[in-house]
Design a protein around this motif. Sequence first.
Motif, PDB file in Angstrom:
ATOM      1  N   LYS A   9      -7.933   4.165   2.741  1.00 24.92           N
ATOM      2  CA  LYS A   9      -8.479   4.391   1.388  1.00 24.92           C
ATOM      3  C   LYS A   9      -8.588   5.889   1.120  1.00 24.92           C
ATOM      4  O   LYS A   9      -8.199   6.382   0.070  1.00 24.92           O
ATOM      5  N   SER A  14      -5.066   2.299  -7.726  1.00 21.68           N
ATOM      6  CA  SER A  14      -5.705   0.975  -7.671  1.00 21.68           C
ATOM      7  C   SER A  14      -4.848  -0.035  -6.913  1.00 21.68           C
ATOM      8  O   SER A  14      -5.357  -0.838  -6.125  1.00 21.68           O
ATOM      9  N   LEU A  67      -5.266   0.458  -3.244  1.00 25.65           N
ATOM     10  CA  LEU A  67      -6.558  -0.030  -2.739  1.00 25.65           C
ATOM     11  C   LEU A  67      -6.595  -1.559  -2.718  1.00 25.65           C
ATOM     12  O   LEU A  67      -7.115  -2.168  -1.770  1.00 25.65           O
ATOM     13  N   ASP A  91      -6.875   8.282  -1.684  1.00 25.26           N
ATOM     14  CA  ASP A  91      -7.656   9.200  -2.538  1.00 25.26           C
ATOM     15  C   ASP A  91      -7.081  10.610  -2.451  1.00 25.26           C
ATOM     16  O   ASP A  91      -6.908  11.296  -3.460  1.00 25.26           O
ATOM     17  N   TYR A 130       0.840  -1.206   0.000  1.00 27.19           N
ATOM     18  CA  TYR A 130       0.000   0.000   0.000  1.00 27.19           C
ATOM     19  C   TYR A 130       0.878   1.260   0.000  1.00 27.19           C
ATOM     20  O   TYR A 130       0.704   2.180  -0.800  1.00 27.19           O
TER      21      TYR A 130
END
Lengths: 302, 302
Positions: free
Chosen positions: B291, B274, B277, B295, B217
């Motif tokens: 998340k 992507s 996520l 963003d 991540y």
Amino acid sequence: MSTLPQAPKLQSFLKESSQRVETRLHETLSEPGSDADKLFEAMHYAALGPGKRLRPALVYACAEIFHGVDFDAARCDSSAAAVECIHAYSLIHDDLPAMDDDDLRRGRPTCHIAFDEACAILAGDALQTQAFELLLTDSSEPCLKLQLLQELASASGGRGMVAGQAIDLDSVDKSLSLEQLETMHRLKTGALIRASARMGALLGGADSAQLEALTRYAEAIGLAFQVQDDILDITVDTAVLGKPQGADALLNKPTYVSLLGLDAAREKLRGLHSEALNALETLPGDTRLLKQLADYIVQRSH
Amino acid sequence: MSTLPQAPKLQSFLKESSQRVETRLHETLSEPGSDADKLFEAMHYAALGPGKRLRPALVYACAEIFHGVDFDAARCDSSAAAVECIHAYSLIHDDLPAMDDDDLRRGRPTCHIAFDEACAILAGDALQTQAFELLLTDSSEPCLKLQLLQELASASGGRGMVAGQAIDLDSVDKSLSLEQLETMHRLKTGALIRASARMGALLGGADSAQLEALTRYAEAIGLAFQVQDDILDITVDTAVLGKPQGADALLNKPTYVSLLGLDAAREKLRGLHSEALNALETLPGDTRLLKQLADYIVQRSH
């Protein structure tokens, strides 16, 4: 003390401890995994150039007194290399144009001359980190490792060596009192010398009284080293010193000699030498090497 | 997941984590024991000036998912402050005349303009040490503390952030491949973002699979952050950005936009978003905050 073998020989000890720490530095700076070759060349150049390796020697010597010839010096290699990395980083940054602006160090071009200024700044930065990484890879058990890290960190940072350098820079063209000069040196060079001795003591298994005695010893020789530096700065010529004679005097920086005069500075040096020897008296084991190291510091000619 | 309370609000989380880390930074930089006031003023100026505090936020957010609202955020304060100290030190040194030569950072004079160059070099040096000191004073048990120190050290040094900066400097007027550009960013900014997430995960008690997922991540958002930086560099004006528009393009440094063009750079950004996520999908607990953070990174306008 009556059963001691022949006195340790300082020169062979210094040679052996230099070789040990240089081997460890070479190893750690040659490990693969970097994509920045020039950076590591500059780190090598600065950390493995000619030098007295006084701080590493202190680590080994202070550990050894608790064990004698049976001591496994390998246990000290990472700490010895770590204090040398901090020392090397501080020299790179001290020599920069914005700081002391020195082109020559130990008879060689300084790092920013041999490479470039940006590379020298980064090599110093990375050598600082490398010092902590060396201690983290040490094989000591976790609590000892954390103590070693703590010693190194508090000696190096804004309440230690870097504070000393900041005071030093601010002292140009100013008159410092003897007390302020001493504070500056206790931070700028003394803190890391003190940490080197304490790290050796911790590695050797010193109890708190022994740690305290070695701390007093190191504080005295650390300051003595600086007083002798100031004396050498005005009494020895450039070729022997590896840097321009009278460099500090030219920068109009206060020194022990400028504040006290040459005779009183030499008297101060003798006093610190005695303090160092006194501190050793409470210690067990063979402290003759540490005595010789104190003698060497006050008698050295470069 | 069905019993989750209302979605965490990113803005209030970012505000709260900024306040926490600023309090910890203020504490640690205000502790007595220094004789170098100007040095600490410069450290304050750099570490506590305006900033997104993205790295500290990652520490808190990655720890929290394993505990939810019951998590004691105080356990993360030292790590959060430590990563911010490393970030602040790197910015001071990056801005120096010998490096990127920037006079303006986040709308304020850079450290060497507000103080002087020597003071800025030393403030950076001392902030690096301060980062390690912060972790050493952390209340975590010894083995966890050593893991945190290891994460920070390997991300910061000559095989991490500093290597990235060295490659970046060498890239001026050169053409890098996309792969080389990515290596540079993974080191220069990615390594510390990755370490921030991993330190949070370790503090939260992540197992090795969870640590791995949070690492993926963080690697994705770290690179996304840089791609967005390159896009903002040519699409947003100076007043919004707090630094001159097109600065990187003017220096003739390769960017995602110069290598890929604006559209493909935006496509790359979406792909990394992507990836971030997807990495979260294997994690337990409430990952909505992470998340939202992903963003925010791809949508931010400065």
